[in-house]
Design a protein around this motif. Structure first.
Motif, PDB file in Angstrom:
ATOM      1  N   ASP A 158      40.728  41.555  45.938  1.00 34.54           N
ATOM      2  CA  ASP A 158      41.089  40.220  46.423  1.00 34.54           C
ATOM      3  C   ASP A 158      42.558  40.255  46.797  1.00 34.54           C
ATOM      4  O   ASP A 158      43.362  40.842  46.066  1.00 34.54           O
ATOM      5  CB  ASP A 158      40.838  39.175  45.332  1.00 34.54           C
ATOM      6  N   ASP A 159      42.905  39.655  47.920  1.00 37.92           N
ATOM      7  CA  ASP A 159      44.305  39.674  48.342  1.00 37.92           C
ATOM      8  C   ASP A 159      45.164  38.681  47.559  1.00 37.92           C
ATOM      9  O   ASP A 159      46.384  38.738  47.626  1.00 37.92           O
ATOM     10  CB  ASP A 159      44.441  39.426  49.848  1.00 37.92           C
ATOM     11  N   ASP A 160      44.538  37.827  46.765  1.00 37.93           N
ATOM     12  CA  ASP A 160      45.268  36.853  45.958  1.00 37.93           C
ATOM     13  C   ASP A 160      45.464  37.396  44.542  1.00 37.93           C
ATOM     14  O   ASP A 160      44.493  37.590  43.806  1.00 37.93           O
ATOM     15  CB  ASP A 160      44.513  35.521  45.923  1.00 37.93           C
ATOM     16  N   SER A 161      46.712  37.633  44.166  1.00 38.91           N
ATOM     17  CA  SER A 161      47.008  38.231  42.857  1.00 38.91           C
ATOM     18  C   SER A 161      46.582  37.319  41.706  1.00 38.91           C
ATOM     19  O   SER A 161      46.161  37.809  40.654  1.00 38.91           O
ATOM     20  CB  SER A 161      48.490  38.591  42.743  1.00 38.91           C
ATOM     21  N   THR A 162      46.658  36.008  41.884  1.00 38.48           N
ATOM     22  CA  THR A 162      46.243  35.081  40.829  1.00 38.48           C
ATOM     23  C   THR A 162      44.742  35.182  40.584  1.00 38.48           C
ATOM     24  O   THR A 162      44.290  35.207  39.439  1.00 38.48           O
ATOM     25  CB  THR A 162      46.635  33.632  41.192  1.00 38.48           C
ATOM     26  N   THR A 163      43.971  35.273  41.646  1.00 38.01           N
ATOM     27  CA  THR A 163      42.515  35.419  41.501  1.00 38.01           C
ATOM     28  C   THR A 163      42.196  36.716  40.769  1.00 38.01           C
ATOM     29  O   THR A 163      41.359  36.727  39.861  1.00 38.01           O
ATOM     30  CB  THR A 163      41.826  35.404  42.882  1.00 38.01           C
ATOM     31  N   ARG A 164      42.858  37.812  41.152  1.00 39.43           N
ATOM     32  CA  ARG A 164      42.619  39.093  40.462  1.00 39.43           C
ATOM     33  C   ARG A 164      42.969  38.978  38.985  1.00 39.43           C
ATOM     34  O   ARG A 164      42.229  39.456  38.123  1.00 39.43           O
ATOM     35  CB  ARG A 164      43.436  40.229  41.106  1.00 39.43           C
ATOM     36  N   TYR A 165      44.080  38.336  38.682  1.00 40.48           N
ATOM     37  CA  TYR A 165      44.533  38.181  37.301  1.00 40.48           C
ATOM     38  C   TYR A 165      43.518  37.389  36.470  1.00 40.48           C
ATOM     39  O   TYR A 165      43.114  37.822  35.389  1.00 40.48           O
ATOM     40  CB  TYR A 165      45.903  37.499  37.275  1.00 40.48           C
ATOM     41  N   ARG A 186      40.309  39.374  36.054  1.00 37.66           N
ATOM     42  CA  ARG A 186      40.540  40.480  35.120  1.00 37.66           C
ATOM     43  C   ARG A 186      40.496  39.986  33.674  1.00 37.66           C
ATOM     44  O   ARG A 186      39.830  40.574  32.817  1.00 37.66           O
ATOM     45  CB  ARG A 186      41.886  41.155  35.418  1.00 37.66           C
ATOM     46  N   GLU A 225      41.953  47.776  40.960  1.00 38.03           N
ATOM     47  CA  GLU A 225      42.141  46.542  41.718  1.00 38.03           C
ATOM     48  C   GLU A 225      42.681  46.881  43.093  1.00 38.03           C
ATOM     49  O   GLU A 225      43.454  47.826  43.240  1.00 38.03           O
ATOM     50  CB  GLU A 225      43.127  45.610  41.000  1.00 38.03           C
ATOM     51  N   GLN A 273      44.069  45.039  46.991  1.00 32.15           N
ATOM     52  CA  GLN A 273      44.518  43.844  47.704  1.00 32.15           C
ATOM     53  C   GLN A 273      43.863  43.705  49.069  1.00 32.15           C
ATOM     54  O   GLN A 273      44.028  42.701  49.739  1.00 32.15           O
ATOM     55  CB  GLN A 273      46.031  43.875  47.893  1.00 32.15           C
TER      56      GLN A 273
END
Length: 128
Positions: free
Chosen positions: A14-21, A24, A37, A39
């Protein structure tokens, strides 16, 4: 909430770091290992080839290669990987295209734990 049988190795793209966080944390909370992960879609394809995760969560709208194209390439590079689309645009066209590719499930943003776990359970049942 459905029970998960075993720890799964999972890739998040996912290009959105908040979504990945958030994803996770949620996956780890349910006993899963996030092995990689990405981006963008190109990196997701590369990492799936390297790590061969049980499941890849793919955002539809990513730079360099969208989730649909990445899913098609992952099917060729690592055919055993189950795939779940993550999107904030669950349009009929997106859903139909994903189903044609062989995507096992959808998680709509903003997502919650129940929906993610259900998508994982469904994906693992389809892989059997």
């Amino acid at each position: 909430m459905p029970a998960l049988q075993k720890e799964l190795n999972i890739l998040i793209a996912d290009d959105d770091s908040t979504t990945r966080y958030v994803l996770r944390l949620l996956l780890r909370e349910h006993g899963h290992q996030v092995v990689a992960e990405a981006q963008d879609g190109e990196k997701a394809v590369e990492l799936c080839g390297m790590f061969k995760p049980d499941i890849a969560f793919l955002d539809i709208d990513m730079p360099r290669m969208d989730g649909h194209s990445a899913a098609e390439r992952i099917k060729q590079a690592a055919p055993g990987v189950g795939m779940i689309m993550v999107t904030n645009l669950p349009t009929l066209g997106n859903v139909q295209k994903a189903l044609q590719i062989g995507i096992s499930g959808f998680v709509v943003k903003p997502f919650n734990a129940v929906k993610v776990v259900e998508a994982i359970d469904h994906c693992m049942k389809q892989k059997r």
